[in-house]
Structure formats: C-alpha cells, structure tokens
Design a protein around this motif. Structure first.
Motif, PDB file in Angstrom:
ATOM      1  N   HIS A   1      -0.394   4.723 -19.819  1.00 15.49           N
ATOM      2  CA  HIS A   1      -0.237   4.209 -18.459  1.00 15.49           C
ATOM      3  C   HIS A   1      -1.575   3.909 -17.786  1.00 15.49           C
ATOM      4  N   VAL A   2      -2.623   4.628 -18.134  1.00 16.48           N
ATOM      5  CA  VAL A   2      -3.931   4.346 -17.532  1.00 16.48           C
ATOM      6  C   VAL A   2      -4.377   2.934 -17.902  1.00 16.48           C
ATOM      7  N   GLN A   3      -4.301   2.612 -19.194  1.00 16.86           N
ATOM      8  CA  GLN A   3      -4.691   1.274 -19.643  1.00 16.86           C
ATOM      9  C   GLN A   3      -3.700   0.216 -19.158  1.00 16.86           C
ATOM     10  N   PHE A   4      -2.406   0.545 -19.217  1.00 17.31           N
ATOM     11  CA  PHE A   4      -1.387  -0.417 -18.797  1.00 17.31           C
ATOM     12  C   PHE A   4      -1.558  -0.797 -17.328  1.00 17.31           C
ATOM     13  N   ARG A   5      -1.832   0.183 -16.481  1.00 17.98           N
ATOM     14  CA  ARG A   5      -1.973  -0.110 -15.052  1.00 17.98           C
ATOM     15  C   ARG A   5      -3.180  -1.008 -14.800  1.00 17.98           C
ATOM     16  N   GLU A   6      -4.260  -0.758 -15.516  1.00 16.46           N
ATOM     17  CA  GLU A   6      -5.444  -1.604 -15.360  1.00 16.46           C
ATOM     18  C   GLU A   6      -5.165  -3.025 -15.847  1.00 16.46           C
ATOM     19  N   MET A   7      -4.519  -3.143 -17.001  1.00 17.42           N
ATOM     20  CA  MET A   7      -4.225  -4.465 -17.553  1.00 17.42           C
ATOM     21  C   MET A   7      -3.238  -5.220 -16.675  1.00 17.42           C
ATOM     22  N   PHE A   8      -2.304  -4.490 -16.076  1.00 20.66           N
ATOM     23  CA  PHE A   8      -1.309  -5.139 -15.226  1.00 20.66           C
ATOM     24  C   PHE A   8      -1.967  -5.751 -13.998  1.00 20.66           C
ATOM     25  N   VAL A   9      -2.902  -5.038 -13.409  1.00 13.62           N
ATOM     26  CA  VAL A   9      -3.610  -5.563 -12.237  1.00 13.62           C
ATOM     27  C   VAL A   9      -4.409  -6.811 -12.604  1.00 13.62           C
ATOM     28  N   GLU A  10      -4.970  -6.832 -13.809  1.00 19.03           N
ATOM     29  CA  GLU A  10      -5.819  -7.952 -14.238  1.00 19.03           C
ATOM     30  C   GLU A  10      -5.024  -9.096 -14.872  1.00 19.03           C
ATOM     31  N   ASP A  11      -3.712  -8.965 -14.955  1.00 16.23           N
ATOM     32  CA  ASP A  11      -2.880  -9.955 -15.652  1.00 16.23           C
ATOM     33  C   ASP A  11      -2.577 -11.141 -14.727  1.00 16.23           C
ATOM     34  N   ASP A  12      -3.471 -12.116 -14.708  1.00 14.84           N
ATOM     35  CA  ASP A  12      -3.284 -13.289 -13.850  1.00 14.84           C
ATOM     36  C   ASP A  12      -2.099 -14.137 -14.303  1.00 14.84           C
ATOM     37  N   ASP A  13      -1.827 -14.161 -15.602  1.00  9.38           N
ATOM     38  CA  ASP A  13      -0.699 -14.955 -16.100  1.00  9.38           C
ATOM     39  C   ASP A  13       0.622 -14.437 -15.541  1.00  9.38           C
ATOM     40  N   PHE A  14       0.722 -13.137 -15.385  1.00  6.14           N
ATOM     41  CA  PHE A  14       1.963 -12.553 -14.873  1.00  6.14           C
ATOM     42  C   PHE A  14       2.061 -12.706 -13.357  1.00  6.14           C
ATOM     43  N   HIS A  15       0.967 -12.453 -12.657  1.00  3.92           N
ATOM     44  CA  HIS A  15       1.007 -12.398 -11.192  1.00  3.92           C
ATOM     45  C   HIS A  15       0.781 -13.750 -10.527  1.00  3.92           C
ATOM     46  N   GLY A  16       0.100 -14.655 -11.207  1.00 10.41           N
ATOM     47  CA  GLY A  16      -0.198 -15.927 -10.569  1.00 10.41           C
ATOM     48  C   GLY A  16      -1.179 -15.757  -9.424  1.00 10.41           C
ATOM     49  N   SER A  17      -0.782 -16.203  -8.237  1.00 16.63           N
ATOM     50  CA  SER A  17      -1.681 -16.175  -7.078  1.00 16.63           C
ATOM     51  C   SER A  17      -1.539 -14.917  -6.227  1.00 16.63           C
ATOM     52  N   VAL A  18      -0.793 -13.929  -6.707  1.00 17.81           N
ATOM     53  CA  VAL A  18      -0.617 -12.687  -5.938  1.00 17.81           C
ATOM     54  C   VAL A  18      -1.969 -11.985  -5.813  1.00 17.81           C
ATOM     55  N   PRO A  19      -2.364 -11.567  -4.606  1.00 18.09           N
ATOM     56  CA  PRO A  19      -3.657 -10.882  -4.429  1.00 18.09           C
ATOM     57  C   PRO A  19      -3.737  -9.616  -5.279  1.00 18.09           C
ATOM     58  N   VAL A  20      -4.939  -9.299  -5.722  1.00 20.36           N
ATOM     59  CA  VAL A  20      -5.145  -8.130  -6.579  1.00 20.36           C
ATOM     60  C   VAL A  20      -4.687  -6.854  -5.886  1.00 20.36           C
ATOM     61  N   SER A  21      -4.862  -6.779  -4.577  1.00 19.47           N
ATOM     62  CA  SER A  21      -4.489  -5.571  -3.834  1.00 19.47           C
ATOM     63  C   SER A  21      -2.987  -5.309  -3.847  1.00 19.47           C
ATOM     64  N   GLN A  22      -2.193  -6.313  -4.216  1.00 19.13           N
ATOM     65  CA  GLN A  22      -0.737  -6.165  -4.218  1.00 19.13           C
ATOM     66  C   GLN A  22      -0.163  -6.134  -5.633  1.00 19.13           C
ATOM     67  N   ARG A  23      -1.006  -5.836  -6.617  1.00 19.54           N
ATOM     68  CA  ARG A  23      -0.562  -5.903  -8.006  1.00 19.54           C
ATOM     69  C   ARG A  23      -0.280  -4.541  -8.630  1.00 19.54           C
ATOM     70  N   ASP A  24      -0.251  -3.498  -7.854  1.00 17.77           N
ATOM     71  CA  ASP A  24       0.067  -2.188  -8.422  1.00 17.77           C
ATOM     72  C   ASP A  24       1.480  -2.216  -8.996  1.00 17.77           C
ATOM     73  N   ASN A  25       1.648  -1.675 -10.189  1.00 17.65           N
ATOM     74  CA  ASN A  25       2.947  -1.791 -10.865  1.00 17.65           C
ATOM     75  C   ASN A  25       4.074  -1.119 -10.081  1.00 17.65           C
ATOM     76  N   TRP A  26       3.761  -0.011  -9.381  1.00 18.42           N
ATOM     77  CA  TRP A  26       4.809   0.664  -8.611  1.00 18.42           C
ATOM     78  C   TRP A  26       5.264  -0.200  -7.439  1.00 18.42           C
ATOM     79  N   LEU A  27       4.330  -0.884  -6.808  1.00 22.86           N
ATOM     80  CA  LEU A  27       4.682  -1.723  -5.665  1.00 22.86           C
ATOM     81  C   LEU A  27       5.380  -3.002  -6.115  1.00 22.86           C
TER      82      LEU A  27
END
Length: 538
Positions: A176-202
C-alpha cells in the motif's frame, strides 16, 4: 367431407392468426421520434429497461449477440471456461481478450463486470512479483469496472465496487505504501484532477457517493446490506485520516481530516436503516430506546409493585432440586455440568414484561399491557440497533473520531511517529526522549478516554512502538521502567492475547472485511452468468 373440414379448419386458423397480428402489432410498435410506440416500448421506457436507458449501445456487442443466433448463453459459458483456463496457465493477454468478449456478450449482466473486475485487481495482480506489475493489474481491474458503468449507468453495485477497490486494494494491500504513491502520480488514471485530490481513500469515497446518489434517485440496491453500503464512504474518511498520520502528516491537516470524519460519522448515525420489525431505526437511537424501556418498566412496576420479583421467585421454586443447586452455587464454584445447565435455567426463570402484565387484574390491566408492549418493543429495537452497531464497530469509531481531534492525541501521535523515525535512523538517544514524551501524552489521552482500550486496535498501535522503546533502552544500557507510564496498555495487550476477552485486533468494520466475491470463488463463473436475461436482477 373430411377434406372440406380440414379446409374450413385452416381458414379458421388463418383468421385467428390475422386477428392476433393486430394486437401484437399494437403492443410491439417501436418507439420513434413522433410516437411513444406500443405498450411494450412504453413499459421499457417507464421501467428503464431499454438498452438506451441501461447504458450506452455498443454496435459490436449488438452484432455479436445477433451473430450467435440465440446461442449466446452457450457462447458465454464457453468463454467463461476459456477465461478460467487462461488464468490457470497465466496467459494474461488471452485472458484480457476473453474477458472483453464476455463483456460484449453480456454487457448488462452486472455480475460479469463485478466478478472479473475483482478477479483482475485481487487475484491476477498477486501473481506478479514486481509491485509495478501488480499495480498495473489493479488499475486494469478498476478500468474494467469503470467500463461496465458505460453499459450500466447508475448501477450502485458497480459504482460501489469501483470505490471499494480504489480505497481498499490500493490502501490496504501489502504494497500500500508504493501503491498510494503510484496512484497519486498516475496521470493516465486521474487526468486533470489536482494532485491534492488524488488520495485513494478520497477518490474511492467519491465513487461510493455516486453509488449513494444513484440509490437516492430510486435505483434499487441489490445484494448488499444498506448498513454496510452507507458505512463505506465515512470509513474512507477515517482511513484517510489514519493514512496521512501514518505518513507523517499531523497538525491542522490531520485535525481537519478527523473533524470531517466525525461529522460524517454523525450523519451516518442519523441515517434510517431497516430492521426486522418492519420499522426504520438509526444507530444513534439505542440510548433513546433504552430510556423508553426504563420508563415503560417503571410504569409497569408502579401498576404492579413487586410482581416481577414474585413471579421470578415462583419460577425458581419450581426448578428441580438439581437445577436449584446449580442456580444457588456461586459461578466460580459451579461444576462444568452446572455451568451447562445455567442457560436453560435462565430461560426458565426469565420474567418478560408481558408475563408481569398478564398477572395484573382490574382496571389497571389495559395500562399494564400497554406498558409491557412499549417496553418489549423498545428492548427489541435497542437490541437490533446494538447488533448493527457491532457490525460497523460503531462505538469505537465514534469515540476514535472524537479523541483524534484532541491536541494531546495529535501531539502524542506526532511524538511517537518522530520517535519511530529516529529509531529507524539509529538516532537512539533522540528516539528514547521522543518515546518518553509521546508516552506521557498518550497517558493523558487514555486517562481522559479509558474506553479506547476496550478495543485491541489501540494497544496494537502502541505495542510496536513500546517494543521499539525497549530495544532503544537496551542499546542505551537502561532498564525498562518498572512503573511504566503505559502499563495498562501492556496489561490490556496481555489480557487480549491470553484470554481474548477484548474485541478483535482487526479494527476494520465488517463492511471493510467483507469479500464481495465470497459467493463467487476464483475460477468459477457467477451464478447465472449464461442466463438468458441481460439483467437477471431486474
């Protein structure tokens, strides 16, 4: 003569067929821009059963279904078998292609999307050693679920499973430590969503809220308890607050996270949930029902003073000699046989509110029966709410959300976190000082909220840090203090490990622990996967 009869019979049959064509034509007229169509078209529109209402129309899917010439179920079964075989042989390319074919054959069968999305994110992802590959398959499963929403819009199960997978798989996996970091950095998944709103729980919570909105619009919630369904979004906020603290974020950010979690927990407590008594209840109403029961019992006692105890004494006297001996023996002195006898004995001597009311005579009888009914109903509702509270670990999380906002709790967590970091960096002297400051703060917290130790989760969080503190003292040639400031934490941990009297160390709710595929084990097609209907749940 016989030929003439056969001719007349054929004429009659032809007339009947022609006559039936008229109502059939009226019933099955298609909907057009100028007309609402026949009765069947209008019913499809009214109950949202048409393909256009269920989701997007995929030309490829429609072509495949027509090409199977009515044998779509057979084709689906064959594809399920192929998918299972590809999974066993770890042929991931062909597995992905086969899943796509299944989805094209049964785009409106929600279980296909749910089961295979789970299969990709949970079962296939763990087949790889590198966490980058595992993350890829987790996201592939989530994308598969998201694709399902294009053909099944506003389907709560799909929306909820997307949120659950994003939150739980990324947030609780071993990586989960690595997954959470990769999820925040995953621009392909999030698109234009701001980095501050990319926490997997939110992000997961947002999908769960979409599922709630669909239910609020009237889409039925199938295959899941409303209690668990509505607990997921608020648990995401709690898990988010825990996660950022575990990563070193404290102060106002953490305080606000816990405050938001507390506010949402209060809203969750005020939600109406169905009970087996055909009435709705709220999680925060248990104490109200207990008070109503006390008032009704007091009224019953006023109408029949001493009657309850009198009935109880009569029933004790009616016990057999062996049963009375077991009853009169102190609990610690009872033999194993007597202990086994106590449950049926307790049932025999139990006096219900109705038992008391039935003994009341005269003009007070009606009032006594009414009071007994009110007390009984209040007791049953309180028990039902208590069961629901246990499912979501209500008392613990309510208290936890309150405690974690306090300055002492925030300071205690930060000091212990800094001490753990110093310990990891081999800064032994600094670690010892920080641990001692942090434990002093924790002492204040536990003195103010002693019920925190009723759940093993609290001591479990501290035991690891206490063990680190022991090792620090050993390296400094210092003895562990005989009068340790958190001795009751050690005692509580010993109690749990020795007797299991406290609650489970798993501080997740039952909702979070549930395996949504437990009825569909890996390697098996969901029940009805090849059923003729597109949406068997409708």
């Amino acid at each position: 003569m016989n030929q003439q009869k056969r001719f007349y019979r054929k004429i009659v049959y032809a007339c009947i067929i022609v006559a039936l064509l008229l109502p059939l034509s009226w019933l099955s007229q298609p909907q057009t821009t100028d007309s609402d169509g026949g009765q069947l078209a209008q019913m499809r529109e009214r109950y949202q059963l048409g393909q256009a209402q269920l989701g997007e129309i995929d030309p490829a899917s429609e072509t495949i279904r027509l090409a199977t010439l009515g044998m779509r179920n057979i084709a689906a079964n064959l594809l399920w078998e192929k998918a299972n075989e590809y999974r066993k042989t770890e042929d991931w390319v062909n597995l992905s292609a086969t899943l796509e074919q299944i989805a094209r054959l049964q785009p409106n069968f929600v279980s296909v999307w749910v089961f295979q999305g789970w299969n990709l994110s949970y079962n296939i992802s763990v087949e790889f050693d590198d966490y980058h590959d595992r993350y890829y398959w987790v996201i592939k499963g989530i994308d598969f679920l998201k694709e399902g929403t294009t053909y099944n819009k506003d389907e709560p199960r799909l929306l909820g499973k997307i949120g659950f997978t994003i939150a739980q798989k990324i947030g609780r996996a071993d990586e989960h430590v690595q997954f959470r970091e990769m999820f925040v950095e995953d621009d392909d998944f999030h698109g234009s969503v701001p980095v501050s709103q990319r926490d997997n729980w939110l992000v997961g919570r947002q999908w769960m809220l979409k599922a709630e909105e669909a239910v609020a619009r009237g889409v039925p919630l199938r295959g899941q308890s409303p209690l668990l369904f509505y607990s997921h979004p608020v648990m995401c906020l709690i898990n988010y607050a825990e996660a950022i603290e575990s990563e070193g974020t404290f102060g106002e950010v953490a305080k606000n996270a816990w405050r938001q979690a507390a506010e949402n927990w209060a809203e969750f407590s005020n939600h109406d949930f169905p009970t087996k008594y055909n009435v709705f209840a709220r999680l925060n109403e248990k104490e109200d029902y207990e008070e109503k029961s006390k008032q009704a019992q007091a009224k019953l006692e006023e109408l029949a003073p001493g009657l309850r105890e009198q009935i109880r004494e009569e029933r004790i006297a009616a016990l057999s000699e062996e049963e009375r001996d077991a009853y009169n023996t102190s609990p610690e002195s009872r033999t194993s046989k007597q202990q086994q006898m106590m449950f049926p004995i307790s049932l025999k001597i139990e006096v219900t509110h109705r038992d008391v009311a039935d003994r009341v005579e005269g003009e007070d009888r009606a009032a006594a029966l009414q009071a007994a009914e009110e007390a009984t109903f209040a007791d049953e509702m309180a028990r039902a709410i208590d069961i629901d509270r246990g499912i979501v670990n209500y008392d613990y999380w309510k208290l936890r959300c309150e405690v974690e906002q306090q300055d002492d709790a925030l300071a205690a967590r930060k000091l212990v976190y800094d001490a753990d970091q110093a310990f990891a960096d081999a800064e032994i002297t600094q670690a010892a000082s920080l641990y001692e400051e942090g434990f002093d703060k924790w002492r204040n917290v536990l003195d103010a909220y002693p019920k925190l130790l009723d759940d093993a989760a609290t001591s479990d969080e501290l035991i690891e840090s206490i063990d680190h503190y022991r090792r620090v003292l050993h390296q400094l040639d210092r003895e562990f203090p005989k009068e340790f400031v958190l001795q009751n934490v050690l005692d509580a941990d010993d109690l749990y490990r020795g007797t299991g009297q406290r609650q489970s160390t798993n501080n997740k709710t039952e909702a979070e622990s549930a395996d949504p595929t437990q009825s569909n084990p890996a390697g098996a097609a969901p029940e009805g996967a090849a059923a003729g209907g597109e949406n068997p749940e409708a």
